[in-house]
Write an enzyme that holds these catalytic residues in place. Sequence first.
Site, PDB file in Angstrom:
ATOM      1  N   HIS A 117      38.459  70.174  20.503  1.00  0.00           N
ATOM      2  CA  HIS A 117      38.733  69.766  21.881  1.00  0.00           C
ATOM      3  C   HIS A 117      39.077  68.283  21.863  1.00  0.00           C
ATOM      4  CE1 HIS A 117      36.302  73.362  23.610  1.00  0.00           C
ATOM      5  NE2 HIS A 117      37.581  73.664  23.472  1.00  0.00           N
ATOM      6  N   GLU A 163      36.882  65.061  22.932  1.00  0.00           N
ATOM      7  CA  GLU A 163      35.531  64.899  22.408  1.00  0.00           C
ATOM      8  C   GLU A 163      35.540  63.971  21.196  1.00  0.00           C
ATOM      9  OE1 GLU A 163      34.199  68.968  22.013  1.00  0.00           O
ATOM     10  OE2 GLU A 163      34.615  69.360  24.133  1.00  0.00           O
ATOM     11  N   ARG A 187      42.052  68.380  26.897  1.00  0.00           N
ATOM     12  CA  ARG A 187      41.190  69.235  26.077  1.00  0.00           C
ATOM     13  C   ARG A 187      41.968  70.131  25.100  1.00  0.00           C
ATOM     14  NH1 ARG A 187      36.128  72.657  27.163  1.00  0.00           N
ATOM     15  NH2 ARG A 187      36.642  74.815  26.626  1.00  0.00           N
ATOM     16  N   HIS A 218      31.066  69.357  18.735  1.00  0.00           N
ATOM     17  CA  HIS A 218      31.618  69.184  20.073  1.00  0.00           C
ATOM     18  C   HIS A 218      30.850  68.065  20.782  1.00  0.00           C
ATOM     19  CE1 HIS A 218      34.160  72.845  20.557  1.00  0.00           C
ATOM     20  NE2 HIS A 218      33.381  73.298  19.587  1.00  0.00           N
ATOM     21  N   GLU A 254      26.719  70.502  20.182  1.00  0.00           N
ATOM     22  CA  GLU A 254      27.166  69.601  21.254  1.00  0.00           C
ATOM     23  C   GLU A 254      26.406  68.288  21.104  1.00  0.00           C
ATOM     24  OE1 GLU A 254      29.486  70.033  23.501  1.00  0.00           O
ATOM     25  OE2 GLU A 254      29.847  72.196  23.601  1.00  0.00           O
TER      26      GLU A 254
END
Length: 338
Positions: free
Chosen positions: A86, A89, A144, A214, A289
């Site tokens: 993405h 990020e 993204r 992420h 994440e």
Amino acid sequence: MLWVNSLISYHLSSLSSFYLSSFYHFELHTCTIGRADNNLRPSISQITNIFTGTTHGGRNMYALRVTRDIGPEPTKPIVLIDAGIHAREWVSISTIMYIINQVVRNPDDDSLIKAFVDSYDFVFMPVLNPDGYVYTWTTDRLWRKNRAPNNNSRCIGVDLNRNWDYKWGGKGTSGNPCDIDFRGYSAFSEKETIAVRNWVDKQKSKVVLYINFHAYGQLWMTPYGYSTDTPSNEKEMLAYSRIAVNAIRKVRGTSYEYGPVYTTIYPASSISVDWVRGAEEILIAYTVELPDKGKNGFITPEAEITPIGNETWKGIEQLLVRLGTDKRLLRTQEIIIV
């Protein structure tokens, strides 16, 4: 923005702390990976273009292998880590570069890293979405998707982490090309996901750990995202998750939740971690994440690059120690690789 030509002289001898204090454009990531391969530790590192051809924007996708006595193909158990799928990020990319810095620079000075490099073949894919990442620098910081055109639509891009061929097109994906989670018109419709698929297909029997970085949320997640179904070894994966998040918390108090994607963050089908575990049957696989929990969101302060990289590496380090002990993979004075 700092361009490659002005930085080559700066990187003559090492991956410097300078690099770890700022975010950088795609070309600099490529330059830095090249320095690791060609100048720092040629006996343990090797850069590979995983594409046949290029992205829609004409860019290559690179993987960096790091292992002792490196040969043309991996022969040891593989630790596969990727980032930047993405585009917005950025901290996912800076974190994987921090980890590369650790394993490339310190194999003879740190006994644990020496054991890891002796025992594993690390494969790093730092920027899985080159075109999207460049676009976040030039045009839209919060972009993204990738930048491929969609037939019969004015809207650009596919969410590369909804394009994997495992339970493709389910919950948490969109069939609308204008949505940020557009899954594409078919599984593996995109050059980027095809490139990774082809590499993993060849090496999957050797991969013992997969991590997909992420941001944001501070979540260490197991498959699956498509439903509440769970892998047969979920208990084992959760145990390793607990080891990693406990090690991260000990560094500076950063708290992670852990659990399956579906219930820990939200339903998300056709994601890489589901494909890796469900289709390729790689047993230990995570989506991570990184920080924070929303204060800065995708706009991670540069002052956080090194702290996040450091604590994340400490988590992975302890996970690898336990995994290596359990599976008899880690070459130390007590445990011989088998």
